[in-house]
Design an enzyme around this catalytic site. Structure first.
Site: not given
Length: 351
Positions: A97-99, A126
């Site tokens: 996952y990222c932002w 996130y």
């Protein structure tokens, strides 16, 4: 299933423990503020690179920013594969996952899937995880709290640590907040986490508890240092059965001298914290306490702080804030040796 699979956190949550590795592809600064518990940080762009690419995006445009970012992303992902993932078997199952937007996690997920791993990408990143945690803490699970109450220095934190070591279920909010919960509660070598990280830690503890067994927790105020206990968790605690832990005042002084050695050895640091009490006790009283600290009269100072500050504050607040305190089971400690806390822990677990 076609990989990389893109799933919501609600879909992922029941299987969260099944992932071999949870990969946070954000920068190290983003990761430090909060992350999914158990995740490792593998930045696709580090803090400095992210600023460079973001600045170019705003000042010039997306195309030029992507031309700068793409080789950085490729180099970073290659390094992570070489140093962290090269020995992983074919059935290694990572969650990435990222932002929010999925560009960083999408790049990593695509490459990992091309290698042949069954990678899952978190849809919404996130931000989706954070929304899930916030909603979960508004309606926390119906755990059976047992609230350890007691005046400052009565050994509440030590009892929680002993219960935890003995296999009981414990929600140690002070440990999760890296703070001992009073004006002197700051830990010198451990900064407090962010509010979001604190909430992640609470959520992660709550979700693993067995609802059929009690959960021991300390009678905290709404704030632990600079951090706020989520309102719904606080309300659940305050309505729960209480245990009144008692210890003689001389033993409380001894315990506090042990637990706050960093202040006992550093009069200037202690006096700096005591300045926060001027409005409550007046300049003259604080100056007297300053002088006692400077003179090395620490046990006498601790005793005065208990009698004149901590105990009155506790007595003013405990009945008002914890509805069942009047029916609390009294648990008396004879001394502060490990065996005394072990005996108290066993009594609580047996009950």
């Amino acid at each position: 299933m076609k990989y990389p699979a893109v799933l919501s956190f609600a879909d992922i949550f029941p299987e969260l423990e099944s992932f071999d590795t949870i990969i946070d592809a954000r920068s190290e600064g983003e990761f430090a503020l909060d992350h999914i518990p158990g995740a490792i940080n593998c930045p696709v762009l580090n803090d400095e690179e992210r600023i460079r690419v973001g600045t170019l995006y705003k000042q010039v445009g997306a195309f030029e920013a992507k031309k700068l970012g793409a080789p950085l992303v490729a180099q970073n992902i290659a390094r992570h594969i070489d140093t962290l993932f090269a020995d992983k078997p074919r059935d290694w199952k990572p969650l990435v996952y990222c932002w929010r937007g999925g560009n960083r996690s999408g790049s990593m997920s695509h490459i990992l899937a091309k290698i042949g791993w069954p990678v899952v990408q978190l849809d919404g990143g996130y931000k989706a995880y954070r929304a899930y945690v916030s909603a979960a803490l508004e309606h926390p699970p119906a755990v059976d709290f047992r609230v350890i109450c007691g005046t400052t220095g009565s050994g509440k934190s030590r009892l929680l640590e002993t219960l935890d070591a003995a296999g009981a279920q414990v929600l140690d909010l002070e440990r999760l907040a890296a703070h001992r919960g009073s004006v002197l509660g700051h830990l010198p070598d451990e900064p407090q986490p962010s509010q979001k990280m604190f909430e992640s830690r609470i959520w992660n503890k709550l979700r693993h508890f067995d609802p059929a067994r009690p959960v021991f927790v300390e009678s905290e105020s709404k704030k632990v240092g600079n951090l706020r206990v989520p309102d719904a968790v606080m309300e659940r605690m305050r309505a729960s059965p209480c245990i009144a832990l008692t210890l003689s005042r001389p033993n409380r002084v001894r315990l506090l001298m042990e637990d706050y050695q960093h202040f006992a050895r550093n009069a200037d640091a202690l006096n700096g914290q005591l300045e926060h009490l001027v409005q409550l006790h007046g300049r003259a009283r604080i100056d007297t306490w300053h002088a006692m600290a400077k003179a090395g009269e620490m046990p006498a100072l601790v005793d005065q702080l208990l009698v004149e500050h901590y105990d009155p504050a506790y007595l003013r607040s405990i009945d008002r804030n914890f509805a069942q305190y009047g029916q609390a089971r009294v648990l008396e400690l004879a001394d502060i040796a490990p065996e005394d806390f072990a005996k108290a822990a066993q009594a609580l677990m047996a009950a």
